[in-house]
Design a protein around this motif. Structure first.
Motif, short mmCIF file in Angstrom:
data_model
loop_
_atom_site.label_atom_id
_atom_site.label_comp_id
_atom_site.label_asym_id
_atom_site.label_seq_id
_atom_site.Cartn_x
_atom_site.Cartn_y
_atom_site.Cartn_z
N ILE A 169 17.10 -2.92 11.88
CA ILE A 169 16.09 -3.38 10.93
C ILE A 169 14.78 -2.60 11.13
N MET A 170 14.39 -2.41 12.38
CA MET A 170 13.14 -1.68 12.66
C MET A 170 13.22 -0.25 12.12
N LEU A 171 14.29 0.47 12.42
CA LEU A 171 14.43 1.84 11.96
C LEU A 171 14.62 1.92 10.45
N GLY A 172 15.34 0.93 9.89
CA GLY A 172 15.54 0.91 8.45
C GLY A 172 14.23 0.74 7.70
N VAL A 173 13.41 -0.22 8.14
CA VAL A 173 12.11 -0.45 7.50
C VAL A 173 11.21 0.76 7.67
N ALA A 174 11.16 1.31 8.90
CA ALA A 174 10.31 2.47 9.15
C ALA A 174 10.75 3.67 8.32
N THR A 175 12.06 3.91 8.25
CA THR A 175 12.57 5.04 7.48
C THR A 175 12.26 4.88 6.00
N LEU A 176 12.44 3.67 5.48
CA LEU A 176 12.12 3.43 4.07
C LEU A 176 10.65 3.71 3.78
N ILE A 177 9.76 3.22 4.64
CA ILE A 177 8.34 3.42 4.42
C ILE A 177 7.99 4.91 4.49
N ILE A 178 8.54 5.62 5.48
CA ILE A 178 8.22 7.04 5.66
C ILE A 178 8.72 7.85 4.47
N VAL A 179 10.00 7.67 4.11
CA VAL A 179 10.59 8.47 3.04
C VAL A 179 9.91 8.18 1.71
N LEU A 208 4.88 22.76 -2.29
CA LEU A 208 3.61 22.44 -1.64
C LEU A 208 3.56 23.01 -0.24
N SER A 209 2.34 23.32 0.22
CA SER A 209 2.17 23.97 1.51
C SER A 209 2.27 22.98 2.67
N GLU A 210 1.92 21.72 2.46
CA GLU A 210 1.93 20.72 3.52
C GLU A 210 2.72 19.49 3.09
N ILE A 211 3.12 18.70 4.09
CA ILE A 211 3.85 17.47 3.81
C ILE A 211 2.86 16.39 3.39
N PRO A 212 2.93 15.91 2.16
CA PRO A 212 2.03 14.83 1.75
C PRO A 212 2.67 13.46 2.02
N ALA A 213 1.86 12.48 2.33
CA ALA A 213 2.36 11.12 2.53
C ALA A 213 1.32 10.14 2.00
N LEU A 257 12.23 13.98 -9.77
CA LEU A 257 11.52 13.30 -8.69
C LEU A 257 11.71 11.79 -8.77
N ASP A 258 11.64 11.23 -9.98
CA ASP A 258 11.81 9.78 -10.14
C ASP A 258 13.22 9.35 -9.79
N VAL A 259 14.22 10.11 -10.24
CA VAL A 259 15.62 9.77 -9.95
C VAL A 259 15.87 9.86 -8.44
N GLU A 260 15.39 10.94 -7.83
CA GLU A 260 15.60 11.12 -6.39
C GLU A 260 14.93 9.99 -5.61
N ARG A 261 13.75 9.59 -6.05
CA ARG A 261 13.03 8.52 -5.37
C ARG A 261 13.81 7.21 -5.42
N ASN A 262 14.33 6.86 -6.59
CA ASN A 262 15.09 5.62 -6.74
C ASN A 262 16.39 5.65 -5.95
N VAL A 272 6.41 9.74 1.68
CA VAL A 272 6.45 11.19 1.51
C VAL A 272 6.78 11.55 0.06
N MET A 273 7.73 10.82 -0.54
CA MET A 273 8.10 11.12 -1.93
C MET A 273 6.96 10.75 -2.88
N ASN A 274 6.25 9.65 -2.60
CA ASN A 274 5.07 9.32 -3.41
C ASN A 274 4.01 10.41 -3.29
N GLY A 275 3.76 10.84 -2.06
CA GLY A 275 2.77 11.88 -1.85
C GLY A 275 3.16 13.20 -2.49
N PHE A 276 4.46 13.52 -2.37
CA PHE A 276 4.95 14.77 -2.97
C PHE A 276 4.75 14.76 -4.48
#
Length: 414
Positions: free
Chosen positions: A34-44, A368-373, A265-270, A47-51
């Motif tokens: 659960i901890m890794l699942g929640v953290a991974t969801l938030i991170i990914v 993009l040159s940097e990873i956005p989040a 981007l929208d399809v990949e995000r969903n 990053v996709m929102n920032g991208f």
């Protein structure tokens, strides 16, 4: 709702003992899942929102929200048309420009590029967020036959600010020896870092008057760039602008120009959200497994508690607390881990690249040159609620089973 007695028994069941260590091991795996699942969801998702946000912002900042183009490639009466478009409510600017392709040559090196002939106001690239001048000065563009170019294009040609580069136009000049391509030397006033790989690798900018002379457009331009107050609602401006343009050209919005990119981007995000949610679902099933084994192991204790006066509801709440605690603690730590990772993602990327010796974020592939989040509070809240609900639902079947245990059947052969 939960009594002190229920909390005490539930916490005692969660503490591992030699007899039920395997059950606690499964609970630990559920917690980690659960901890890794929640953290991974938030991170990914961050990053996709920032991208998406960074990419769209840079595309909008460089290309405009609405583009007016001529059917034959030449907008001759662009001054009055731009003025009329500027009077449309919500339109912030309407700037004419020339867009054309060239071949850039320097000391035997050649590269295809596109030229933007821009007005003096639009040549102030400092107003574009995230754009930096790598070398030279934008003030040098006041001189004739001067250009600016993307720093990757300049690096590929081996030029820097102050050097000269030859631009070959796509038109030909008639000579006694036949039609020959027309080339003119320009001085590089500055090199720019736009932040988008394709622009850094292909872009050349010059004053509009220079572009009109070089490409022989006379007093015409190829496009008018329109900036509006609310680019996300760009479709609402289209009818009025289209009416003003009439038969002189056609109008396209930034959504139409980048439709395939934004849709992808929208399809990949969903899809990524659904796939990563499965990590939390698997962890929830582990909670069910651990609680079923715990109920079976503690059946005698449950029977004794029932004979001592504990109600079915009390027994059910004890096991709900035992299972839900794993989910709640895992979710909280997962949120903290995800937020900390997103806040320090650039430093973590640099550290991992130094340890592995690989390029984890190739600008050539990801634009993009940097990873956005970008953390979306509502999205994080949705992930938290989803994890807590799944954890709670996972506790119900084992807890109901424990509550329905018959003390007589359990203690008959004791």
């Amino acid at each position: 709702m939960f009594s002190r007695f229920e909390w005490s028994v539930a916490m005692r069941y969660l503490r591992a003992r030699r007899a039920d260590g395997f059950i606690s091991l499964i609970a630990i795996f559920s917690f980690l899942g659960i901890m890794l699942g929640v953290a991974t969801l938030i991170i990914v998702m961050s990053v996709m929102n920032g991208f998406r946000q960074e990419l769209v912002a840079k595309l909008l900042g460089f290309n405009g929200h609405v583009i007016v183009s001529a059917y034959d490639g030449n907008l001759r009466d662009y001054g009055p048309m731009a003025g009329a478009i500027l009077d449309v409510p919500g339109v912030k600017s309407a700037s004419p420009y020339i867009h054309a392709q060239v071949m850039a040559i320097k000391d035997g090196r050649a590269s295809g590029a596109f030229v933007r002939g821009l007005t003096d106001e639009d040549l102030d690239f400092h107003k574009l967020e995230g754009m930096t001048v790598r070398s030279g000065s934008l003030g040098e563009l006041a001189y004739e036959r001067t250009i600016v170019m993307g720093y990757r294009l300049a690096r590929g040609l081996g030029v820097s600010a102050g050097d000269e580069v030859t631009l070959i136009a796509p038109s030909f000049t008639a000579t006694p020896f036949g039609s020959l391509p027309r080339g003119v030397s320009f001085q590089v006033a500055a090199t720019l870092d736009v932040g988008i790989y394709d622009f850094d690798n292909l872009f050349i900018g010059m004053p509009l008057s220079e572009a009109q002379t070089f490409f022989r457009y006379g007093n015409a331009v190829t496009n008018i760039e329109v900036m509006v107050e609310h680019p996300e609602d760009v479709e609402s401006y289209m009818p009025a602008i289209d009416h003003l343009v009439g038969g002189a050209g056609f109008v396209t919005s930034w959504r139409q120009t980048n439709q395939s990119l934004v849709s992808a981007l929208d399809v990949e995000r969903n899809v990524m959200f659904l796939i990563l949610t499965l990590i939390i679902v698997v962890a929830a099933f582990n909670i069910i497994s651990s609680l079923i084994m715990l109920v079976k192991d503690k059946a005698r204790d449950v029977a004794i508690l029932r004979t001592m006066g504990a109600s079915q509801g009390s027994i059910m709440r004890i096991f709900i607390i035992s299972g839900a605690s794993v989910g709640v603690v895992g979710t909280v730590l997962g949120v903290l881990l995800g937020v900390l990772f997103c806040e320090n993602i650039q430093g973590i990327k640099t550290l991992l690249e130094a340890l592995t010796g690989t390029d984890l974020w190739n600008a050539e592939v990801r634009f993009l040159s940097e990873i956005p989040a970008v953390l979306d509070v509502s999205e994080v809240a949705l992930i938290v609620v989803m994890a807590l609900v799944l954890s709670f639902l996972a506790t119900l079947p084992p807890s109901l089973r424990a509550a329905r245990l018959d003390p007589v059947d359990v203690l008959r052969y004791e």
